[in-house]
Design an enzyme around this catalytic site. Structure first.
Site, short mmCIF file in Angstrom:
data_model
loop_
_atom_site.label_atom_id
_atom_site.label_comp_id
_atom_site.label_asym_id
_atom_site.label_seq_id
_atom_site.Cartn_x
_atom_site.Cartn_y
_atom_site.Cartn_z
N HIS A 134 -1.26 -1.21 -4.23
CA HIS A 134 -2.53 -0.81 -3.63
C HIS A 134 -2.54 0.70 -3.42
O HIS A 134 -1.65 1.26 -2.77
CB HIS A 134 -2.71 -1.54 -2.29
N MET B 76 -12.15 -5.39 5.34
CA MET B 76 -11.29 -4.48 6.09
C MET B 76 -11.02 -5.07 7.48
O MET B 76 -11.94 -5.44 8.20
CB MET B 76 -11.95 -3.11 6.24
N ASP C 49 -7.18 -6.08 4.31
CA ASP C 49 -6.45 -4.81 4.34
C ASP C 49 -6.56 -4.21 5.74
O ASP C 49 -7.66 -3.95 6.23
CB ASP C 49 -7.06 -3.86 3.30
N SER D 118 0.83 -1.20 0.00
CA SER D 118 0.00 0.00 0.00
C SER D 118 0.87 1.25 0.00
O SER D 118 1.67 1.47 0.91
CB SER D 118 -0.91 0.02 1.23
N MET E 26 -12.10 4.85 -0.81
CA MET E 26 -12.77 5.13 0.46
C MET E 26 -13.39 6.52 0.33
O MET E 26 -12.94 7.49 0.95
CB MET E 26 -11.78 5.03 1.62
N HIS F 171 -8.33 1.41 -4.11
CA HIS F 171 -9.32 1.21 -3.05
C HIS F 171 -9.95 2.56 -2.76
O HIS F 171 -9.32 3.44 -2.17
CB HIS F 171 -8.63 0.63 -1.82
N MET G 275 -8.83 8.49 -0.50
CA MET G 275 -9.69 8.94 0.60
C MET G 275 -10.12 10.38 0.35
O MET G 275 -9.33 11.19 -0.14
CB MET G 275 -8.96 8.84 1.94
N ASP H 289 -4.69 3.79 -1.97
CA ASP H 289 -5.80 4.20 -1.11
C ASP H 289 -6.26 5.61 -1.46
O ASP H 289 -5.50 6.57 -1.30
CB ASP H 289 -5.37 4.15 0.36
#
Length: 228
Positions: A31, A135, A173, A8, A66, A64, A35, A33
């Site tokens: 990965h 998660m 994760d 990540s 979020m 991913h 957000m 993330d």
């Protein structure tokens, strides 16, 4: 089913992401993330950074999301270069339609569940997905401690995948490290997101190899792994 390790970049140095991507060249995926400071209380990166990262590395990107309103934004991440896009079911208005749109654009469609979200209500959605993400911490921040209470949920999810005979990857994760990855693999996970356990190591590439070896050994000894 092959074990996959996804470092990540949330734990990487954002000032030199291209170099950080190269540092884990043996990884299966990178990965990413995303957000938005709305769905989770943190703000990271968006489409322009994903576009740049996709040009800078040959490792496929696992985004991913979020974020709120993934129905609107997720397709743009496929267009930006992501090979897999994960949306949170808690934020999606029409998860089946969204999964089909992601697939139609050429990426793998994945759905994520927060720790308190049960898997059972979404059993019928599983055939629409290429991956399911459990998660194992509350989403929003890296470096959190692994939640052992998620292990039964991983096992139940693996049982549902087997029940329907699906070729569905099961990703975990949050807090995945040398001390937790074997438990995750034994429970049924086969795709592992690791942030600080990789980028906090002196040799990130070696950390990826070591985590893969641990997960492979645990999978081979697991009851579910013996069936595949």
């Amino acid at each position: 089913m092959a074990v996959q390790i996804n470092p990540s970049i949330l734990s990487a140095d954002f000032a030199c992401l291209a170099d950080e991507a190269k540092a884990v060249g043996g990884a299966d995926w990178l990965h990413v993330d995303v957000m938005d400071n709305h769905f989770v209380p943190n703000l990271t990166l968006g489409v322009p950074v994903v576009e740049s990262l996709a040009r800078a590395t040959d490792t496929p990107l696992d985004c991913h999301l979020m974020i709120e309103d993934p129905d609107r934004w997720a397709p743009q991440y496929v267009e930006a270069g992501a090979s897999s896009v994960t949306f949170h079911v808690e934020a999606a208005s029409a998860p089946i339609r969204l999964a089909r749109e992601i697939r139609a654009k050429g990426a793998r469609a994945s759905m994520a569940l927060r720790p308190a979200t049960p898997i059972e209500p979404y059993e019928d959605l599983l055939p629409e997905l290429d991956m399911l993400l459990i998660m194992t911490v509350e989403p929003g921040f890296g470096g959190q401690a692994f939640l052992d209470v998620m292990l039964p949920k991983i096992r139940r999810t693996r049982q549902l995948i087997g029940k329907h005979g699906l070729d569905l990857w099961l990703q975990v994760d949050g807090g995945v490290s040398a001390t937790t990855i074997e438990r995750c693999a034994e429970a049924g996970a086969d795709v592992f997101v690791a942030g600080s356990a990789v980028y906090g190591a002196d040799d990130p590439a070696e950390a990826v190899r070591a985590l893969r070896a641990q997960a492979q050994t645990a999978t081979a000894a697991a009851a579910w792994g013996c069936d595949h």
